[in-house]
Scaffold this active site. Structure first.
Site, PDB file in Angstrom:
ATOM      1  N   ASP A 262     -44.860  17.991  33.097  1.00  0.00           N
ATOM      2  CA  ASP A 262     -45.045  17.441  34.291  1.00  0.00           C
ATOM      3  C   ASP A 262     -43.569  17.018  34.807  1.00  0.00           C
ATOM      4  O   ASP A 262     -42.767  16.457  34.162  1.00  0.00           O
ATOM      5  CB  ASP A 262     -45.892  16.358  34.134  1.00  0.00           C
ATOM      6  CG  ASP A 262     -46.198  15.617  35.645  1.00  0.00           C
ATOM      7  OD1 ASP A 262     -47.363  15.915  35.985  1.00  0.00           O
ATOM      8  OD2 ASP A 262     -45.481  15.058  36.389  1.00  0.00           O
ATOM      9  N   ASN A 270     -41.004  17.134  47.648  1.00  0.00           N
ATOM     10  CA  ASN A 270     -41.678  17.651  48.810  1.00  0.00           C
ATOM     11  C   ASN A 270     -41.490  16.818  49.917  1.00  0.00           C
ATOM     12  O   ASN A 270     -41.390  17.409  51.093  1.00  0.00           O
ATOM     13  CB  ASN A 270     -43.012  17.575  48.647  1.00  0.00           C
ATOM     14  CG  ASN A 270     -43.626  18.783  47.664  1.00  0.00           C
ATOM     15  OD1 ASN A 270     -43.099  19.683  47.648  1.00  0.00           O
ATOM     16  ND2 ASN A 270     -44.458  18.799  46.784  1.00  0.00           N
ATOM     17  N   HIS A 275     -42.350  21.421  51.468  1.00  0.00           N
ATOM     18  CA  HIS A 275     -42.855  22.127  50.838  1.00  0.00           C
ATOM     19  C   HIS A 275     -42.424  23.334  50.289  1.00  0.00           C
ATOM     20  O   HIS A 275     -42.680  23.926  49.309  1.00  0.00           O
ATOM     21  CB  HIS A 275     -44.512  22.124  50.973  1.00  0.00           C
ATOM     22  CG  HIS A 275     -45.449  20.671  51.113  1.00  0.00           C
ATOM     23  ND1 HIS A 275     -45.170  20.150  51.955  1.00  0.00           N
ATOM     24  CD2 HIS A 275     -46.107  20.562  49.957  1.00  0.00           C
ATOM     25  CE1 HIS A 275     -46.000  18.917  51.545  1.00  0.00           C
ATOM     26  NE2 HIS A 275     -46.653  19.148  50.379  1.00  0.00           N
ATOM     27  N   ASP A 279     -42.120  24.584  46.333  1.00  0.00           N
ATOM     28  CA  ASP A 279     -42.541  25.789  45.890  1.00  0.00           C
ATOM     29  C   ASP A 279     -41.521  26.594  45.083  1.00  0.00           C
ATOM     30  O   ASP A 279     -41.810  27.045  44.185  1.00  0.00           O
ATOM     31  CB  ASP A 279     -43.231  26.862  47.226  1.00  0.00           C
ATOM     32  CG  ASP A 279     -44.422  26.290  47.535  1.00  0.00           C
ATOM     33  OD1 ASP A 279     -45.116  25.191  47.156  1.00  0.00           O
ATOM     34  OD2 ASP A 279     -44.916  26.654  48.656  1.00  0.00           O
ATOM     35  N   GLU A 305     -47.623  20.122  39.623  1.00  0.00           N
ATOM     36  CA  GLU A 305     -46.394  20.228  39.156  1.00  0.00           C
ATOM     37  C   GLU A 305     -46.614  20.185  37.658  1.00  0.00           C
ATOM     38  O   GLU A 305     -45.709  19.887  36.835  1.00  0.00           O
ATOM     39  CB  GLU A 305     -45.362  19.140  39.451  1.00  0.00           C
ATOM     40  CG  GLU A 305     -45.933  17.635  39.087  1.00  0.00           C
ATOM     41  CD  GLU A 305     -46.960  17.116  40.076  1.00  0.00           C
ATOM     42  OE1 GLU A 305     -46.933  15.596  40.257  1.00  0.00           O
ATOM     43  OE2 GLU A 305     -47.318  17.596  41.214  1.00  0.00           O
TER      44      GLU A 305
END
Length: 389
Positions: A262, A270, A275, A279, A305
Site C-alpha cells: 500500500d 492526489n 489525479h 495515475d 493504491e
C-alpha cells in the site's frame, strides 16, 4: 462517378488481389479434370480405328481425327502428371501459371482443330462448342484474358474451316455458329469469374469480421482480468490464481508468501499534484513491481493504491528479503515522477504458509492485511509479517 461508368482501376486491383486464389483454384481443377481426358481419347481412337473409310475425304477425316486424338491423349497425360506435381509445389508460381495457360490454349486449339477436320465429311462444329464450354466452366479466367482466349479461338476456327469446308452456305452457317460458341464460352467465363469474385470477396469480409470479433473477444477477456490503468491483474483474476496456487502448494508441499503493498500517503499526492500525477505514480509502481517478480509469481492491483503479490514456492525468509528489496526499490525510484518530487514510499504486509501447512486464501489475506496495518501504525515505509490464523 456516374453509376454507369466502370472503375477500371479498382477492377484491375481487385483482379490482382485474387490472383493467388485464382491460380490455386485452376491448378486444383486441372489436377481433377486432366486425368479424365486420356480415357476419352482412347475411346475415340478405338472407335475411329474400327471405322473403314469409304472415300478419300472420309479417309483424310479419319486420319485427321486419329492424329488429333492421339495428340490430345499425350498432351493431357503429360498435363495430368504436371498438375499432380504442381499441386504439391505452391512455390512454383510461374510454372503453375504456365501449365494452366498451356492447358487452356491447348484445349481450345484442339477443339477448333477437330471442328475444322470434321468439315471434311460433315457440317458439325460440336467439338468447338464443347471445348469453349468446358474451358469456361472448368477454369477461371480474368475478363480480359477470356476475351483474348476466345477471340483467338474464333480466329483459329474461322481459318481452319475455310480450308476444309467448301460449301458456301454451310461455311457461313458454321462461321455464325462458331462465333456463337465462342460468345457462349466468353459469357460463361465472365459469369464464372463474377461468381468467383463475389464468393472470395464475401469470404474476405467474413474473415475480416471473424478477426475483428476475435480481437474484440481478446480485448474483452483482457479487460475482464486486468486493471486498465496499471495493466496488472485485477482482483477477480488474482483471486482465482491464488485459490489454484493454494491447492497446488498443498499437493506439492511447497511454501508460499502473500504480500499486500500500500502506497503511503497516496491521497496527499492526489490532493497536492492532481489525479493525473497519481495515475502516473500507479503506472510507475506497476512497472517497478513487474520488473522484479519471477515468472511463477502473480502480481495484481486490488484498487486505488493497493497491490498484491503472490510468491509461489517461497518461504518466509525469502519472502521477507523480496519484500524489503521491493520497499527499498520503490523508495529510491519513486522520489520524482514526471518532474514532481513526490517521494513515494510503500508499506508491506506479508503472510506466509510453510511447506505442508494448510490455510485458506481468506486467512492469508486477513493476515497480510493485519501485517500491513501494523506497518502503517509503526510509521509506514516498512515490512511487517504475520502468520495466518
Amino acid at each position: 462517378m456516374p453509376a454507369w461508368r466502370i472503375d477500371w482501376r479498382a477492377l484491375i486491383e481487385k483482379n490482382r488481389a485474387f490472383a493467388p486464389q485464382l491460380l490455386e483454384q485452376n491448378i486444383r481443377r486441372l489436377r481433377l479434370a486432366a486425368p479424365w481426358i486420356p480415357p476419352l481419347n482412347l475411346m475415340h481412337l478405338w472407335l475411329f480405328w474400327l471405322r473403314q473409310p469409304e472415300s478419300v475425304n472420309e479417309a483424310l477425316w479419319r486420319q485427321g481425327v486419329l492424329a488429333a486424338h492421339a495428340g490430345m491423349l499425350v498432351f493431357y497425360a503429360v498435363l495430368a502428371l504436371v498438375a499432380w506435381y504442381l499441386a504439391r509445389r505452391p512455390e512454383l508460381v510461374r510454372l503453375r501459371q504456365l501449365s494452366v495457360s498451356v492447358a487452356v490454349i491447348g484445349t481450345l486449339g484442339f477443339a477448333a482443330l477437330l471442328s475444322a477436320i470434321d468439315q471434311l465429311v460433315t457440317s458439325n462444329i460440336t467439338p468447338l462448342l464443347i471445348g469453349c464450354t468446358l474451358v469456361a466452366l472448368v477454369f477461371l479466367h480474368r475478363p480480359l484474358s477470356a476475351l483474348w482466349l476466345f477471340s483467338l479461338t474464333l480466329a483459329l476456327f474461322l481459318f481452319g474451316i475455310q480450308q476444309t469446308q467448301s460449301v458456301p452456305d454451310v461455311l457461313l452457317s458454321n462461321q455464325v455458329n462458331g462465333l456463337s460458341s465462342c460468345a457462349i464460352g466468353l459469357l460463361l467465363a465472365w459469369l464464372q469469374w463474377r461468381n468467383f469474385i463475389q464468393i472470395n470477396t464475401q469470404k474476405q469480409r467474413l474473415q475480416a469480421q471473424a478477426k475483428l470479433l476475435e480481437e474484440q473477444n481478446y480485448t474483452l477477456s483482457y479487460l475482464a482480468e486486468h486493471d486498465p490503468l496499471s495493466g496488472l491483474l485485477n482482483r477477480r483474476a488474482f483471486n482465482h490464481i491464488v485459490e489454484r496456487e493454494l491447492l497446488r502448494c498443498q499437493r506439492t508441499q511447497q511454501p508460499l508468501c502473500l504480500l499486500l503493498l500500500d502506497l503511503d500517503h497516496f491521497k496527499a499526492i492526489n490532493d497536492r499534484f492532481g489525479h493525473p500525477l497519481g495515475d502516473a505514480v500507479i503506472k510507475r509502481m506497476a512497472t517497478l513491481l513487474s520488473s522484479q517478480v519471477r515468472g511463477l509469481d502473480s502480481l495484481a492491483r486490488l484498487g486505488g493504491e493497493e497491490f498484491m503479490l503472490l510468491l509461489s514456492d517461497c518461504d518466509r525468509e525469502q519472502g521477507l528479503q523480496i519484500a524489503e528489496k521491493l520497499r527499498q526499490l520503490i523508495e529510491s525510484q519513486l522520489q520524482v515522477v514526471d518532474g514532481k518530487a513526490v517521494a513515494v514510499t510503500v508499506s508491506i504486509g506479508m503472510s506466509y504458509l510453510d511447506a505442508g501447512q494448510l490455510s485458506s486464501y481468506e486467512s492469508l489475506y486477513v493476515a497480510s492485511d493485519r501485517a500491513l496495518y501494523s506497518a502503517k501504525q509503526e510509521g509506514r515505509n516498512r515490512v511487517k509479517m504475520a502468520a495466518p490464523s
